[in-house]
Design a protein around this motif. Sequence first.
Motif, PDB file in Angstrom:
ATOM      1  N   ASP A  81     -25.464 -17.905  17.969  1.00 34.68           N
ATOM      2  CA  ASP A  81     -25.614 -18.251  16.807  1.00 34.68           C
ATOM      3  C   ASP A  81     -26.384 -19.945  16.597  1.00 34.68           C
ATOM      4  N   ASP A  82     -25.949 -20.456  17.572  1.00 38.11           N
ATOM      5  CA  ASP A  82     -26.364 -21.795  17.302  1.00 38.11           C
ATOM      6  C   ASP A  82     -26.007 -23.110  18.430  1.00 38.11           C
ATOM      7  N   PHE A  83     -27.367 -23.865  18.836  1.00 38.34           N
ATOM      8  CA  PHE A  83     -27.091 -24.636  20.060  1.00 38.34           C
ATOM      9  C   PHE A  83     -27.555 -26.039  19.163  1.00 38.34           C
ATOM     10  N   HIS A  84     -27.144 -26.808  20.307  1.00 38.20           N
ATOM     11  CA  HIS A  84     -28.048 -28.590  19.844  1.00 38.20           C
ATOM     12  C   HIS A  84     -27.606 -28.973  21.098  1.00 38.20           C
ATOM     13  N   THR A  85     -28.275 -30.179  20.920  1.00 39.17           N
ATOM     14  CA  THR A  85     -28.797 -31.187  22.545  1.00 39.17           C
ATOM     15  C   THR A  85     -27.582 -32.448  22.052  1.00 39.17           C
ATOM     16  N   GLU A  86     -26.799 -33.283  22.741  1.00 39.89           N
ATOM     17  CA  GLU A  86     -26.414 -34.141  22.193  1.00 39.89           C
ATOM     18  C   GLU A  86     -26.426 -34.994  23.775  1.00 39.89           C
ATOM     19  N   GLU A  87     -27.301 -36.507  23.154  1.00 37.09           N
ATOM     20  CA  GLU A  87     -27.319 -37.559  24.153  1.00 37.09           C
ATOM     21  C   GLU A  87     -26.260 -37.836  24.882  1.00 37.09           C
ATOM     22  N   ALA A  88     -26.213 -38.160  26.124  1.00 37.60           N
ATOM     23  CA  ALA A  88     -25.056 -38.975  26.629  1.00 37.60           C
ATOM     24  C   ALA A  88     -24.877 -40.063  25.532  1.00 37.60           C
ATOM     25  N   SER A  89     -23.481 -40.470  25.305  1.00 36.04           N
ATOM     26  CA  SER A  89     -23.251 -41.689  24.703  1.00 36.04           C
ATOM     27  C   SER A  89     -23.079 -42.757  25.488  1.00 36.04           C
ATOM     28  N   VAL A 104     -22.734 -27.292  28.317  1.00 37.05           N
ATOM     29  CA  VAL A 104     -23.966 -27.240  29.542  1.00 37.05           C
ATOM     30  C   VAL A 104     -24.444 -28.349  29.886  1.00 37.05           C
ATOM     31  N   SER A 105     -23.759 -29.410  30.848  1.00 36.15           N
ATOM     32  CA  SER A 105     -24.454 -30.635  31.305  1.00 36.15           C
ATOM     33  C   SER A 105     -26.121 -29.905  31.804  1.00 36.15           C
ATOM     34  N   CYS A 106     -27.182 -30.087  31.590  1.00 32.19           N
ATOM     35  CA  CYS A 106     -28.326 -29.567  32.318  1.00 32.19           C
ATOM     36  C   CYS A 106     -29.318 -30.806  32.291  1.00 32.19           C
ATOM     37  N   ASP A 107     -30.525 -30.642  32.675  1.00 32.27           N
ATOM     38  CA  ASP A 107     -31.894 -31.900  32.691  1.00 32.27           C
ATOM     39  C   ASP A 107     -32.781 -31.557  31.801  1.00 32.27           C
ATOM     40  N   PRO A 108     -33.229 -32.117  31.318  1.00 32.49           N
ATOM     41  CA  PRO A 108     -33.753 -32.088  29.742  1.00 32.49           C
ATOM     42  C   PRO A 108     -34.659 -30.781  30.761  1.00 32.49           C
ATOM     43  N   GLY A 109     -35.153 -29.967  29.770  1.00 34.15           N
ATOM     44  CA  GLY A 109     -36.280 -29.073  29.718  1.00 34.15           C
ATOM     45  C   GLY A 109     -36.235 -27.737  30.423  1.00 34.15           C
ATOM     46  N   VAL A 110     -34.911 -27.371  30.399  1.00 32.78           N
ATOM     47  CA  VAL A 110     -34.232 -26.037  30.885  1.00 32.78           C
ATOM     48  C   VAL A 110     -33.675 -25.453  29.668  1.00 32.78           C
ATOM     49  N   LYS A 111     -33.341 -25.794  28.306  1.00 35.51           N
ATOM     50  CA  LYS A 111     -33.007 -25.718  27.003  1.00 35.51           C
ATOM     51  C   LYS A 111     -33.160 -24.307  27.473  1.00 35.51           C
ATOM     52  N   THR A 112     -34.799 -24.455  27.439  1.00 35.50           N
ATOM     53  CA  THR A 112     -34.720 -22.389  26.822  1.00 35.50           C
ATOM     54  C   THR A 112     -34.246 -21.288  27.787  1.00 35.50           C
ATOM     55  N   ARG A 113     -34.444 -21.754  28.476  1.00 33.49           N
ATOM     56  CA  ARG A 113     -34.161 -20.918  30.423  1.00 33.49           C
ATOM     57  C   ARG A 113     -32.180 -20.808  29.903  1.00 33.49           C
ATOM     58  N   VAL A 114     -31.649 -21.701  29.703  1.00 35.40           N
ATOM     59  CA  VAL A 114     -30.140 -21.413  29.630  1.00 35.40           C
ATOM     60  C   VAL A 114     -30.058 -20.682  28.256  1.00 35.40           C
ATOM     61  N   VAL A 130     -29.170 -43.127  34.361  1.00 35.27           N
ATOM     62  CA  VAL A 130     -28.280 -42.427  34.737  1.00 35.27           C
ATOM     63  C   VAL A 130     -28.805 -40.963  34.740  1.00 35.27           C
ATOM     64  N   GLY A 131     -29.543 -40.487  34.296  1.00 30.43           N
ATOM     65  CA  GLY A 131     -30.197 -39.169  34.718  1.00 30.43           C
ATOM     66  C   GLY A 131     -29.878 -37.970  33.422  1.00 30.43           C
ATOM     67  N   ASP A 132     -28.926 -36.988  34.005  1.00 30.13           N
ATOM     68  CA  ASP A 132     -28.699 -35.818  33.952  1.00 30.13           C
ATOM     69  C   ASP A 132     -28.318 -36.637  32.443  1.00 30.13           C
ATOM     70  N   GLY A 133     -28.352 -36.718  31.291  1.00 22.94           N
ATOM     71  CA  GLY A 133     -27.586 -36.793  30.393  1.00 22.94           C
ATOM     72  C   GLY A 133     -27.818 -36.573  28.931  1.00 22.94           C
ATOM     73  N   GLU A 134     -28.204 -35.553  29.281  1.00 18.10           N
ATOM     74  CA  GLU A 134     -28.262 -34.465  28.269  1.00 18.10           C
ATOM     75  C   GLU A 134     -26.882 -33.540  28.215  1.00 18.10           C
ATOM     76  N   THR A 135     -26.314 -32.814  27.167  1.00 19.58           N
ATOM     77  CA  THR A 135     -25.696 -32.018  26.572  1.00 19.58           C
ATOM     78  C   THR A 135     -26.201 -31.386  25.932  1.00 19.58           C
ATOM     79  N   LEU A 136     -26.156 -29.415  26.597  1.00 14.28           N
ATOM     80  CA  LEU A 136     -26.735 -28.523  25.330  1.00 14.28           C
ATOM     81  C   LEU A 136     -25.656 -27.955  24.463  1.00 14.28           C
ATOM     82  N   GLU A 137     -25.060 -27.790  23.687  1.00 18.08           N
ATOM     83  CA  GLU A 137     -23.963 -26.625  23.046  1.00 18.08           C
ATOM     84  C   GLU A 137     -24.570 -25.789  22.576  1.00 18.08           C
TER      85      GLU A 137
END
Length: 317
Positions: free
Chosen positions: A281-289, A259-269, A220-227
Amino acid sequence: MTAIELRGVTKEFPSVTAVSDLDLTVEEGEVYGFLGPNGAGKSTTIDMVLDLVRPTEGTVTVLGRDATADSVAIRRRTGVLPDGFSVYDRLSGRRHVEFAIESKEADAEADPVLERVGLLEDADRKAGGYSKGMRQRLALAMALVGEPDLLILDEPSSGLDPAGVKDMREIVAAEAARGATVFFSSHVLAQVEAVCDRVGILREGELVAEDSIEGLREAVGDGETLEVAVDDATDAVVDAVRAVEGVSRVEADGAMLRVSCDPGVKTRVIAAAEDAGAVVDDFHTEEASLEDLFLAYTEGEAAPTGREDAATGEVDA
Ligand SMILES: Nc1ncnc2c1ncn2[C@@H]1O[C@H](COP(=O)(O)OP(=O)(O)OP(=O)(O)O)[C@@H](O)[C@H]1O
């Protein structure tokens, strides 16, 4: 030996093609989750495996035997929990299990299996007075009789409370550990994720994906959501994050950015949000359910790229 093998199987009913040129292989000892939206052809496929429905075209092999010619021998080594199982109201739970033992000519006692599904104390009550969950436990007990080589469970968690769902999951794991193959159809996606080695997704009678859950996620590819929790999700912050390469979507909900993004762009976001004036204040990633994956594979144009490869089983896990 494969446990279930369908080759070029089509089932046409007078007004609809329920299953279309389906190839499906379930290896011995595997826990295979069979998913698909309503009307996709799951029950028809299971019915063909059990020789309750005959294919219009193609071959079905179960436990190394022809599903039609050897259906009696197959049934003896197969435990089935059918969708919408109905009890004989006036017979006790124990009598139901004894009936399963007799019809499979199994060398087994009723009590251990009744205990295993948590029904021993109620075994002498008439099944007509059982709750929905108790009926489902009884159906599972009947399926487990005689240590079958193949278990076919159609919506097994239907009607079960959380404790029942957990018991069922543990029983599936124990059956797999003993070497049984489990073919598991379900709409309760979390169940499938928890117990299955591989899943197949059926859509309009065709297998549109078949892989491990992990493999499907990758396909599915863009399976990551960054909160990202910020002090203030201003338009400038949202625009800055949206401009980051690899970000496909940004939603702002109060002080939360999704934020829906490619894995690996977290720091840039995170850096982009901070550069635009936000305090993170805080962040975490969620995998696609599994729900996200299921919808991606089964809903219209939203089907992901790589689906064609997935359909032929060529996606690496
Ligand atoms: N005996 C039948 N006669 C005519 N059409 C049928 C018959 N059985 C199934 N169908 C049709 O075949 C298609 C596939 O149905 P099937 O019951 O196999 O789907 P399913 O994936 O099990 O759906 P659900 O999740 O709703 O149980 C549907 O369009 C259904 O209406």
